[in-house]
Design a protein around this motif. Structure first.
Motif, PDB file in Angstrom:
ATOM      1  N   VAL A 332      84.207  11.033 -16.030  1.00 52.19           N
ATOM      2  CA  VAL A 332      83.596   9.827 -15.465  1.00 52.19           C
ATOM      3  C   VAL A 332      84.653   9.025 -14.702  1.00 52.19           C
ATOM      4  O   VAL A 332      84.402   8.520 -13.600  1.00 52.19           O
ATOM      5  CB  VAL A 332      82.945   8.966 -16.573  1.00 52.19           C
ATOM      6  CG1 VAL A 332      82.430   7.649 -16.010  1.00 52.19           C
ATOM      7  CG2 VAL A 332      81.808   9.733 -17.228  1.00 52.19           C
ATOM      8  N   GLU A 333      85.857   8.948 -15.298  1.00 54.81           N
ATOM      9  CA  GLU A 333      86.928   8.203 -14.627  1.00 54.81           C
ATOM     10  C   GLU A 333      87.337   8.864 -13.320  1.00 54.81           C
ATOM     11  O   GLU A 333      87.733   8.194 -12.373  1.00 54.81           O
ATOM     12  CB  GLU A 333      88.134   8.077 -15.560  1.00 54.81           C
ATOM     13  CG  GLU A 333      87.903   7.013 -16.623  1.00 54.81           C
ATOM     14  CD  GLU A 333      89.138   6.767 -17.478  1.00 54.81           C
ATOM     15  OE1 GLU A 333      89.360   5.611 -17.870  1.00 54.81           O
ATOM     16  OE2 GLU A 333      89.882   7.735 -17.756  1.00 54.81           O
ATOM     17  N   GLN A 334      87.225  10.173 -13.300  1.00 52.68           N
ATOM     18  CA  GLN A 334      87.529  10.884 -12.062  1.00 52.68           C
ATOM     19  C   GLN A 334      86.562  10.453 -10.944  1.00 52.68           C
ATOM     20  O   GLN A 334      86.939  10.333  -9.785  1.00 52.68           O
ATOM     21  CB  GLN A 334      87.381  12.380 -12.307  1.00 52.68           C
ATOM     22  CG  GLN A 334      88.492  13.197 -11.680  1.00 52.68           C
ATOM     23  CD  GLN A 334      88.490  14.623 -12.195  1.00 52.68           C
ATOM     24  OE1 GLN A 334      87.571  15.050 -12.891  1.00 52.68           O
ATOM     25  NE2 GLN A 334      89.507  15.366 -11.831  1.00 52.68           N
ATOM     26  N   LEU A 335      85.322  10.234 -11.344  1.00 50.21           N
ATOM     27  CA  LEU A 335      84.304   9.820 -10.356  1.00 50.21           C
ATOM     28  C   LEU A 335      84.404   8.337 -10.016  1.00 50.21           C
ATOM     29  O   LEU A 335      84.401   7.953  -8.837  1.00 50.21           O
ATOM     30  CB  LEU A 335      82.900  10.076 -10.934  1.00 50.21           C
ATOM     31  CG  LEU A 335      82.229  11.412 -10.679  1.00 50.21           C
ATOM     32  CD1 LEU A 335      80.895  11.447 -11.422  1.00 50.21           C
ATOM     33  CD2 LEU A 335      81.975  11.634  -9.187  1.00 50.21           C
ATOM     34  N   LEU A 336      84.462   7.517 -11.055  1.00 54.08           N
ATOM     35  CA  LEU A 336      84.319   6.065 -10.841  1.00 54.08           C
ATOM     36  C   LEU A 336      85.653   5.314 -10.813  1.00 54.08           C
ATOM     37  O   LEU A 336      85.677   4.110 -10.579  1.00 54.08           O
ATOM     38  CB  LEU A 336      83.433   5.462 -11.937  1.00 54.08           C
ATOM     39  CG  LEU A 336      82.033   6.058 -12.092  1.00 54.08           C
ATOM     40  CD1 LEU A 336      81.265   5.304 -13.177  1.00 54.08           C
ATOM     41  CD2 LEU A 336      81.251   5.994 -10.786  1.00 54.08           C
ATOM     42  N   GLY A 337      86.736   6.008 -11.078  1.00 57.65           N
ATOM     43  CA  GLY A 337      88.026   5.317 -11.173  1.00 57.65           C
ATOM     44  C   GLY A 337      88.327   5.021 -12.627  1.00 57.65           C
ATOM     45  O   GLY A 337      87.467   5.202 -13.504  1.00 57.65           O
ATOM     46  N   PRO A 338      89.556   4.540 -12.868  1.00 56.95           N
ATOM     47  CA  PRO A 338      89.971   4.352 -14.264  1.00 56.95           C
ATOM     48  C   PRO A 338      89.152   3.294 -14.995  1.00 56.95           C
ATOM     49  O   PRO A 338      88.800   2.264 -14.414  1.00 56.95           O
ATOM     50  CB  PRO A 338      91.440   3.919 -14.138  1.00 56.95           C
ATOM     51  CG  PRO A 338      91.569   3.411 -12.745  1.00 56.95           C
ATOM     52  CD  PRO A 338      90.579   4.160 -11.905  1.00 56.95           C
ATOM     53  N   GLY A 339      88.875   3.592 -16.266  1.00 59.12           N
ATOM     54  CA  GLY A 339      88.212   2.598 -17.102  1.00 59.12           C
ATOM     55  C   GLY A 339      89.278   1.710 -17.703  1.00 59.12           C
ATOM     56  O   GLY A 339      90.483   1.997 -17.605  1.00 59.12           O
ATOM     57  N   ASN A 340      88.858   0.625 -18.328  1.00 58.73           N
ATOM     58  CA  ASN A 340      89.792  -0.268 -19.011  1.00 58.73           C
ATOM     59  C   ASN A 340      90.955  -0.724 -18.144  1.00 58.73           C
ATOM     60  O   ASN A 340      92.089  -0.772 -18.591  1.00 58.73           O
ATOM     61  CB  ASN A 340      90.336   0.410 -20.276  1.00 58.73           C
ATOM     62  CG  ASN A 340      89.301   0.377 -21.370  1.00 58.73           C
ATOM     63  OD1 ASN A 340      88.507  -0.553 -21.441  1.00 58.73           O
ATOM     64  ND2 ASN A 340      89.287   1.394 -22.200  1.00 58.73           N
ATOM     65  N   SER A 341      90.712  -0.935 -16.860  1.00 56.99           N
ATOM     66  CA  SER A 341      91.796  -1.452 -16.018  1.00 56.99           C
ATOM     67  C   SER A 341      91.261  -2.618 -15.210  1.00 56.99           C
ATOM     68  O   SER A 341      90.058  -2.711 -14.962  1.00 56.99           O
ATOM     69  CB  SER A 341      92.294  -0.355 -15.076  1.00 56.99           C
ATOM     70  OG  SER A 341      91.413  -0.212 -13.997  1.00 56.99           O
TER      71      SER A 341
END
Lengths: 549, 292
Positions: A332-341
């Motif tokens: 998911v982070e690959q698609l939407l960018g890093p989480g928790n940042s």
């Protein structure tokens, strides 16, 4: 022969019947509405919610029927004694039907169910009354604002500045609107003929319906006297309004304007709900419209709502569809960018119960919420950014339509859909139970948002402004609540008068005769028709006012 | 005698489903509409008898006269044009040419398209900014008019569009053409008649009953025209394409003046009757039935 008679008798005895009365302990009521397609589905959600809660508790079941030409069908079925118990009509019919005795007076029912005057915006509640009696309850409502295309304003910034105008805001007076329009008008020569390519503004768009007949509101005109017995088309204010319309034909040239208008007219219907909507295509820089325009922008030209969104967030919105259940956080982070940042998604406190974690990613006009269970996607959804925050991304803006009278501000023509109970309905109490449920703040705000219309209620919830699809819902709501918001004239034959005013507009555009002549003709005819409708002597109120004389 | 009465009774019994249907759904509504035309009636309140007031009001109603003028104007354009085009096409399609069946199908196909769909297509064809017609005219350096928003052009545009649906009439003419005896053409040819002579002296006279039928149907059809202007122009601009049938419809279902609308319906019926009667009267001099 005997067999035929027997078959006929069998049909009479055992054949189908309308299911309008109680089946067992439950009372079935019929609810007809004009909404079709998605709008009908959204109305059906309220019906389902009623049937499974209040309806279940009180033994009422609502059968929802979506249909065209509901006004005619409701009237005919009412006359025949087999009407729906609730009908969703337009405001145009309230006075017309109430004056004929086709509608049930609702004051007592409404009071018992808490649907009182203070609960509603003034203009909508008043529009549901006839001679002081309440005959309808507002459902979804609208006001009219000026839409302006910020991009075209920027493209024409030099011309606007040269005319002493600010390209970063909408016009605030009618004189200013005319100047903006003239500076934006763009002509091209094609096929040996000079053609209007982009118009800053033109009055009377072909698909504005009642809105066109009410143009004179911005000039402070009254179309009829308060008790609806006299038409007032020859007042100086009416003259100013139609002279203003005529002015556009004189300035741009009648043939050029006729050609330009016909490019986006579609006979009876207009093109406002199609991809050829002239405002969406960029043929018109300013136009008066209701909040519903957002639904068509989102459907046909979503880029207008996303003109200034950073590219990564725009991409994130597109990638939402690629999220699948079972995907891992890294994917998911690959698609939407890093989480928790700070720049990407982050965990939404409090944690979702059951060990699940919810992440949120900003995606321009939306926010994406993804729930992970055991590190895998279990659910996803998107929510609108609060409406006001979405405005920064828009290529268009909404502002009060400027008035032609100094000091007269926030003028708007306000219209509505309504719920009525036909006078020959068999289940009036049950019908009112349903209307009261549908009028609850949560229900009516959901329906209004779904239909991209406004709420008729005097107080809106914060969630309503958060979730409404129109970024400028605050502008439209403020106009609807304005003391200068005006509904339809109090005329029982308004459909006919509206048609006549449509002719006044057409004739003004075509420069047929003088404005005074056109209005005098219309005044005489409208008053004669009104006299007929009211059963007054034929020559009542046929004297003309000062302008025509 | 008894058996004759019994036979008659049986006959009546067998036609009774149709008879009951006709009386209930055609005759009675017609009779009642005449009564309503003498009343003020809005559907909800009981009809109130007002004598000939509705008819007198119509005489002074300028929109009624404008709609009547428009209806006659349209009829005057469409009736001869439709007859000539459909007859001409039928005669062309009767000639032995390669792919004749395909040509016949092509000509007939537009009549199968629902009216609403063809109206929508024509609105795009006639669109002054994007329409095919004006784009073609522009390529020829002819400035195309705003077809549907200019009062001078809107009616001719509707008349032009009406020719789109001549396929039905063409089929009827084609059927009639098959009945023209070939010997008559041969005889005319021997007498020295050319192509036009054979058409004028043989085809047209023998086809005259079919022409007459199509004429009567066209009179009724054009005087009742409704859907096309309703969809394409909604009667505009400035009521230049507002027809009697549209005014009747608006009075009945938008303004809820059923009595007034009924009076208008009866006047329309009288106009149709008068024109059809005129056609019948003149037919004695130009319609030739074979074998008479």
């Amino acid at each position: 022969m005997a067999m035929m008679i027997a078959a006929g008798l069998a049909m009479l005895v055992f054949g189908p019947r309308p299911r309008s009365s109680g089946l067992g302990a439950r009372v079935h009521i019929q609810y007809w509405d004009k909404w079709t397609g998605l709008e009908a589905d959204q109305a059906k959600q309220i019906v389902d919610a009623f049937n499974s809660t209040v309806g279940k508790e009180k033994g009422i079941w609502v059968d929802f029927v979506s249909m065209s030409q509901i006004d005619r069908k409701t009237l005919i079925s009412t006359a025949a004694g087999v009407p729906p118990d609730v009908a969703g009509l337009w405001d145009t019919q309230v006075l017309q039907f109430a004056s004929m005795g086709a509608l049930e007076p609702l004051d007592d029912y409404a009071r018992r169910n808490g649907l009182t005057r203070d609960k509603y915006k003034r203009v909508y509640y008043n529009g549901c009354q006839y001679h002081g009696t309440l005959y309808a309850i507002p459902s979804t409502v609208f006001s009219t604002a000026l839409l302006w295309n910020k991009e075209i304003f920027q493209q024409k910034a030099a011309e606007l500045r040269a005319a002493g105008l600010d390209p970063n805001r909408a016009p605030r007076t009618l004189a200013e609107l005319d100047k903006y329009a003239a500076a934006i008008d763009t002509w091209v020569t094609r096929g040996g003929r000079k053609r209007l390519e982009v118009a800053g503004y033109i009055p009377l768009l072909p698909d504005m319906g009642n809105g066109n007949a009410l143009t004179s509101y911005w000039f402070g005109a009254q179309i009829a006297n308060p008790d609806g017995t006299k038409v007032l088309l020859t007042s100086p204010e009416m003259f100013a309004a139609y002279n203003w319309i005529r002015g556009y034909s004189e300035r741009l040239g009648e043939p050029a304007l006729a050609e330009f208008r016909s490019g986006f007219s579609s006979g009876a219907t207009g093109l406002f709900d199609t991809p050829q909507n002239p405002f969406l295509v960029g043929w018109i820089a300013m136009e008066p419209q209701g909040a519903w325009v957002s639904a068509f922008i989102e459907k046909y030209k979503p880029s207008m709502d996303r003109a200034h969104i950073p590219p990564d967030q725009l991409q994130r919105e597109k990638d939402f569809d690629s999220l699948k259940p079972g995907m891992r956080l890294e994917q998911v982070e690959q698609l939407l960018g890093p989480g928790n940042s700070p720049t990407g998604g982050y965990t939404v406190p409090p944690q979702v119960p059951g060990g699940a974690r919810m992440f949120r990613w900003p995606a321009g006009v939306k926010e994406i919420y993804v729930t992970f269970v055991d590190g895998k996607v279990s659910a996803k959804e998107w929510k609108w950014l609060p409406a006001k925050m979405r405005q920064q991304y828009c290529q268009w803006g909404a502002a009060p339509f400027p008035s032609g009278v100094p000091g007269l501000e926030n003028v708007t023509s306000a219209g509505m859909d309504v719920w009525v109970i036909p006078s020959t309905s068999k289940h009036k109490n049950e019908a009112m139970e349903f209307i009261a449920f549908a009028s609850r703040q949560d229900q009516i705000e959901k329906l209004s948002s779904d239909h991209c219309n406004l709420s008729p209620l005097s107080v809106e919830s914060p969630e309503y402004f958060q979730n409404h699809p129109n970024p400028y819902v605050d502008v439209f709501e403020a106009l609807a609540a304005s003391p200068n918001a005006r509904g339809l004239p109090r005329l029982i034959d308004w459909p006919q008068i509206a048609d006549e005013l449509g002719q006044v507009g057409e004739r003004s555009y075509l420069l047929e005769g003088t404005t005074a002549q056109i209005l005098s003709d219309a005044q005489r005819r409208c008053q004669q028709e009104l006299n007929k409708a009211l059963d007054l002597p034929a020559n009542t109120n046929l004297d003309l006012d000062e302008m025509a004389q | 005698m008894n058996s004759e009465i019994r036979q008659f009774g049986k006959g009546v019994a067998f036609v009774s489903p149709w008879l009951i249907g006709f009386v209930a759904f055609t005759f009675l509504p017609i009779a009642v509409s005449f009564y309503f035309s003498l009343c003020k009636f809005d559907l909800l309140q009981p009809p109130r008898f007002i004598g000939a007031r509705n008819y007198l009001d119509l005489l002074h109603d300028r929109v009624f006269w404008q709609a009547t003028r428009n209806t006659f104007y349209y009829t005057a354009m469409v009736l001869p044009a439709g007859l000539l085009v459909s007859l001409g096409l039928a005669m062309l399609l009767n000639v032995q040419v390669p792919g004749r069946a395909i040509w016949r199908t092509v000509i007939f196909m537009p009549s199968l398209v629902p009216i609403v769909s063809s109206a929508m297509v024509w609105m795009w064809l006639l669109n002054p900014r994007l329409g095919l017609l004006n784009v073609l005219l522009m390529k020829m350096h002819v400035p195309g008019p705003p077809w549907l928003t200019d009062p001078r052009w809107a009616m001719p545009a509707l008349a032009l569009m009406s020719l789109w649906g001549v396929g039905n009439a063409v089929v009827i003419y084609l059927a009639g053409l098959q009945d023209v005896p070939i010997e008559l053409y041969e005889a005319a040819e021997l007498d020295g008649a050319g192509l036009l002579g054979r058409a004028w002296h043989v085809t047209i006279p023998l086809l005259s009953p079919v022409i007459f039928f199509n004429l009567v149907m066209a009179i009724i059809g054009t005087l009742q025209v409704f859907e096309i202007p309703y969809i394409m122009t909604n009667g505009g601009p400035a009521r230049s394409t507002y027809f009697l049938s549209m005014y009747l419809y608006d009075n009945a279902f938008a303004y809820l003046q059923m009595g007034y609308a009924s009076a208008m319906a009866w006047i329309m019926l009288l106009i149709v009757l008068a024109l059809t009667g005129l056609a019948f009267w003149t037919s004695r001099s130009w319609v030739h039935y074979q074998g008479r």
